[in-house]
Design an enzyme around this catalytic site. Sequence first.
Site, PDB file in Angstrom:
ATOM      1  CG  ASP A 364      -0.204   0.084   2.523  1.00 56.26           C
ATOM      2  OD1 ASP A 364       0.857  -0.573   2.652  1.00 56.26           O
ATOM      3  OD2 ASP A 364      -0.640   0.811   3.430  1.00 56.26           O
ATOM      4  CG  HIS A 695      -0.641  -7.154  -1.634  1.00 53.07           C
ATOM      5  ND1 HIS A 695      -1.823  -7.459  -2.261  1.00 53.07           N
ATOM      6  CD2 HIS A 695      -0.864  -5.996  -0.968  1.00 53.07           C
ATOM      7  CE1 HIS A 695      -2.731  -6.540  -1.974  1.00 53.07           C
ATOM      8  NE2 HIS A 695      -2.169  -5.635  -1.190  1.00 53.07           N
ATOM      9  CG  ASP A 743       5.390 -15.728  -5.424  1.00 48.55           C
ATOM     10  OD1 ASP A 743       5.157 -14.562  -5.024  1.00 48.55           O
ATOM     11  OD2 ASP A 743       6.162 -15.987  -6.360  1.00 48.55           O
ATOM     12  CD  GLU A 752       1.249  -5.493   2.029  1.00 49.82           C
ATOM     13  OE1 GLU A 752       0.380  -6.166   2.626  1.00 49.82           O
ATOM     14  OE2 GLU A 752       1.166  -4.275   1.879  1.00 49.82           O
TER      15      GLU A 752
HETATM   16  O1  9MR Z   1      -3.326  -3.735   0.060  1.00 52.11           O
HETATM   17  C1  9MR Z   1      -3.548  -3.753   1.462  1.00 52.11           C
HETATM   18  C2  9MR Z   1      -2.318  -4.244   2.152  1.00 52.11           C
HETATM   19  O2  9MR Z   1      -1.251  -3.387   1.913  1.00 52.11           O
HETATM   20  C3  9MR Z   1      -2.588  -4.392   3.627  1.00 52.11           C
HETATM   21  O3  9MR Z   1      -1.512  -5.052   4.253  1.00 52.11           O
HETATM   22  C4  9MR Z   1      -3.846  -5.194   3.860  1.00 52.11           C
HETATM   23  C5  9MR Z   1      -4.212  -5.230   5.335  1.00 52.11           C
HETATM   24  O4  9MR Z   1      -4.365  -3.979   5.867  1.00 52.11           O
HETATM   25  O5  9MR Z   1      -4.945  -4.662   3.156  1.00 52.11           O
HETATM   26  C6  9MR Z   1      -4.730  -4.602   1.766  1.00 52.11           C
HETATM   27  O6  9MR Z   1      -5.832  -3.997   1.209  1.00 52.11           O
HETATM   28  C7  9MR Z   1      -6.998  -4.767   1.069  1.00 52.11           C
HETATM   29  C8  9MR Z   1      -8.025  -4.351   2.085  1.00 52.11           C
HETATM   30  O7  9MR Z   1      -7.614  -4.630   3.375  1.00 52.11           O
HETATM   31  C9  9MR Z   1      -9.356  -5.015   1.812  1.00 52.11           C
HETATM   32  N1  9MR Z   1      -9.804  -4.750   0.481  1.00 52.11           N
HETATM   33  C10 9MR Z   1      -8.848  -5.204  -0.507  1.00 52.11           C
HETATM   34  C11 9MR Z   1      -7.547  -4.466  -0.302  1.00 52.11           C
HETATM   35  C12 9MR Z   1      -6.580  -4.763  -1.414  1.00 52.11           C
HETATM   36  O8  9MR Z   1      -6.188  -6.083  -1.459  1.00 52.11           O
HETATM   37  O1  9MR Z   2       2.908  -5.991   9.708  1.00 50.44           O
HETATM   38  C1  9MR Z   2       1.553  -5.825  10.128  1.00 50.44           C
HETATM   39  C2  9MR Z   2       1.118  -7.065  10.843  1.00 50.44           C
HETATM   40  O2  9MR Z   2       1.858  -7.232  12.035  1.00 50.44           O
HETATM   41  C3  9MR Z   2      -0.371  -6.983  11.142  1.00 50.44           C
HETATM   42  O3  9MR Z   2      -0.775  -8.230  11.668  1.00 50.44           O
HETATM   43  C4  9MR Z   2      -1.140  -6.659   9.881  1.00 50.44           C
HETATM   44  C5  9MR Z   2      -2.622  -6.524  10.087  1.00 50.44           C
HETATM   45  O4  9MR Z   2      -2.915  -5.445  10.901  1.00 50.44           O
HETATM   46  O5  9MR Z   2      -0.662  -5.449   9.324  1.00 50.44           O
HETATM   47  C6  9MR Z   2       0.674  -5.517   8.943  1.00 50.44           C
HETATM   48  O6  9MR Z   2       1.048  -4.296   8.433  1.00 50.44           O
HETATM   49  C7  9MR Z   2       0.501  -3.895   7.192  1.00 50.44           C
HETATM   50  C8  9MR Z   2      -0.098  -2.522   7.412  1.00 50.44           C
HETATM   51  O7  9MR Z   2      -1.199  -2.621   8.256  1.00 50.44           O
HETATM   52  C9  9MR Z   2      -0.486  -1.851   6.113  1.00 50.44           C
HETATM   53  N1  9MR Z   2       0.612  -1.839   5.201  1.00 50.44           N
HETATM   54  C10 9MR Z   2       1.118  -3.170   4.917  1.00 50.44           C
HETATM   55  C11 9MR Z   2       1.613  -3.815   6.170  1.00 50.44           C
HETATM   56  C12 9MR Z   2       2.224  -5.184   5.871  1.00 50.44           C
HETATM   57  O8  9MR Z   2       1.272  -6.094   5.457  1.00 50.44           O
END
Ligand code: 9MR
Ligand code: 9MR
Length: 881
Positions: A364, A695, A743, A752
């Site tokens: 993101d 991701h 993957d 991610e």
């Molecule tokens: O793309 C988002 C990713 O970077 C985050 O780690 C993740 C959890 O916060 O959420 C992803 O975004 C998803 C969202 O939570 C739900 N709708 C789909 C989004 C894209 O995959």
């Molecule tokens: O690294 C984070 C992990 O410890 C948490 O369980 C998860 C859900 O809250 O979120 C991870 O962090 C994400 C962040 O919320 C949004 N950007 C992407 C991060 C990596 O997935």
Amino acid sequence: MIPHSLHSYHPRPPGHARRVRTRLLGTMAVAGLFGAALVAPARAAATADDPPEQIVNGDFANGSTAPWWWTANNPASVVDGRLCADIPGDTANPWDAIVGQSDLPLIAGESYTLSYTATASVPVTITTNVQMAVDPYTTELSEHDQLDATAVPITHTFTAKADNDAAQLAFQVGGSSKAFTLCLDDISLRGGATPPVYTPDTGSPVRVNQVGYLPDGPKDGTFVTGATDPQTWTLKNAAGTAVATGATVPGGTDPTSEQNVQTFDFSSYTTAGDGYTVSIGDQTSEPFTIAKDVYSSLRTDSLAYYYDQRSGIAIDGSIAGAAYARPAGHLDVAPNTGDNHVPCQPGVCDYTLDAAGGWYDAGDQGKYVVNGGISVAELMNTYERTLTAGGVDGTPLGDGKLKVPEKGNGVPDILDEARWELDFLMEMQVPDGQPLAGMAHHKLHDQAWTGLPQAPDTDSQPRLLHSPSTAATLNLAAAGAQCARLFRPYDAAFADRCLTASRKAWAAAKAHPAVYADPNDSTGGGAYSDSNVTDEFYWAASELFITTGDDAYRQEVLTSPLHGHSDAVFPPDGFSWGSTAALGALDLATVPNKLTSDQLATVRAMVTDAADGYARDSQDALYGLPYAPAGNHYVWGSNSQVLNNAVVLGVAGDLTGDTTYRDAVVHALDYILGRNPLNQSYVTGFGERNSHNQHSRIWAHQLNADLPNPPAGTLAGGPDNQLEDPKAQSKLTGCAPAMCYIDDIESYSTNESAINWNAPLAWVASYVDGLSSRKAPCQVTYTAYRWGGGFTTMVTLKNTGSTAISPWQLAWSFADNQKITDRWQADITQSGQNVSAKPASWNGSLSPGASVNFGFNGTSSGQVSDPKTFTMNGGTCTTAK
Ligand code: 9MR
Ligand code: 9MR
């Protein structure tokens, strides 16, 4: 908080170990809580003739709530094996309170049976729907079910009218005048087609580090086999010629993969070359290299990731590679709404901040101060270690060495990269004169989640500042203090700015010690919520004390409830963005500071105690990794936990010279680069079977072939057995813990990349890349007197440095068949050709210029030669004639 530790310092009530995430369901925001345990498919009672089960985790048997979700007004958790929710009594409509599950595939014309049991603490009528998950929410089943305190099985059947690959089951439980507790169990939806079972392609059962091994380092692998007796392994060179052979060691069932495995060790082979393989029977490993510089490009590329993640600057293809060139993202250039004038969420503040720059967090494009802090700190640690560890060459991180546009400015390139983020962290500080001045805003990100792909410069979402938090403020205080001491020689004005921001942040955190980010604030960006900041206080106080020497900060360190508690500072399953005390302790243990020698000893003991635990975990693990989470609970980002444990091990190695720690660091990297249950190298571009569909909104090649894969050096998050995204839930249900990874670009919870995950990769890559060239401040005189069949040897070890060495440990390998039979004045042990000499009880400390003498007798036959290389405490000594 200390989210990943089940032995954490703060006891947690059962069922409380949950992180909260909000997703959008149609137009309705719902909170989904994901539990601590394994997700089990609800298929236990099925017979071969039953139609297929479509519900995941319908029996809550393992305590997990995933993938169930519920509306924010009725929090739910697993209680005695059922999913229970507190339903409020003040809602108008059935759909004002829901418990549901999404992503149910329906096939038109197929018949389905929904069954469940439920209790309600007051008699109610609920609406039970199977329906479209989006507007117009067309129902396939809609029933009114009466519930009371007795659990009676309820069954409905229906025939689907339309195909839908992602329908939802929604228990609509709103509209009651009285509040009540709802509990659900044994939820099943049978019918339709059997979901295809995903079987990962794991390739050869002979698992190695697919990048390679250091000539003088440990060389281990794992073999997946039904055999329980030792097998013969053969190391072959690129020409296919056998160069070494030995027997595997049966290991039994590996709990992380639930497979029977054996291990093999070819450490004694030290000849450099490319294209080696290990064969066992008719199975052959992926090829690998043995070389001193085998990790040099891993060091450089893992750091290049940060340039590619930069916001607010055009990425130059001549630096990043042509495929990665892109316009600057999130400046005030339409359609970007810019990061130069970022307003707050409504009601949070009435100013804007210029918060351009910094790194995008992950896949993101949010920018989070919590997470930015640990990431930049670990980059600064990678650099600072080259100043403090002794004998470590900092040149590979220096000016002109890395992929940064600031080459040639006289500043080490790794600091140039760190500065890009440090500037952003300081921009997030609340200005003077405003409420909460000096605190840092927790984060800034898009108002709503963008889709994939999404080039940063074409993002039209409004960007908003979210409320300040104590955790973010302390991240700024800690990183700012470290910045001040590292930049002092290069840019005193910048160092001053960092220290001013840091001190101000510290004071603001003391004044507002419990302002926590909202765990439900995860629309458009991650929550990174943390409601225990004891660890952030410890980290920030440590950094401020190291940099300033002020006694007030020392007192904060010494009076912290964490101080002296190794398990609390270093959670057994790894420090992380939510558990940062380790960062303070590691720096206190290594960076010169004003702690008294007793105080320093306490800190160093915390580090070595933790490292001893991780080293034991590594030795016990059949894949060698120093990560043994309780219950094999592999978390989101588990690879970073493995690597953070390796960082602690590396520091313990630096402090003591004990090569046990070094070996565990190497074994951690072996795991990351392919010696694992999936035969997966988790780093893009490294190893034959590497992750390359992480991701990402930028490097979304899997979704659009015109876009690149992630750049070489990008680490994937790794196995997460909570299955926290729909892709993982649909493909990985039932996976063994270390195999819960795919993957695939859609699996953000396993695949991610993130700035806080690449950082320990860069630290570890830098550590292992430096092992071969590491010098130690010592000189060895080795004199052997030989006679037919035996020898007597005298060794003198001299401290040529300017500080005392305590304790010392000298290691070498015999080139031939020498066997030590007796020894004096040192504790000498031999294992194969490897020898290690440690102090006797009285000569453990070597002051500058001083020498220690010891000797041994042994047997040998034929022509034998003296060892030529001696390493002390991980570095190479000079040898006197
Ligand atoms: O793309 C988002 C990713 O970077 C985050 O780690 C993740 C959890 O916060 O959420 C992803 O975004 C998803 C969202 O939570 C739900 N709708 C789909 C989004 C894209 O995959
Ligand atoms: O690294 C984070 C992990 O410890 C948490 O369980 C998860 C859900 O809250 O979120 C991870 O962090 C994400 C962040 O919320 C949004 N950007 C992407 C991060 C990596 O997935």
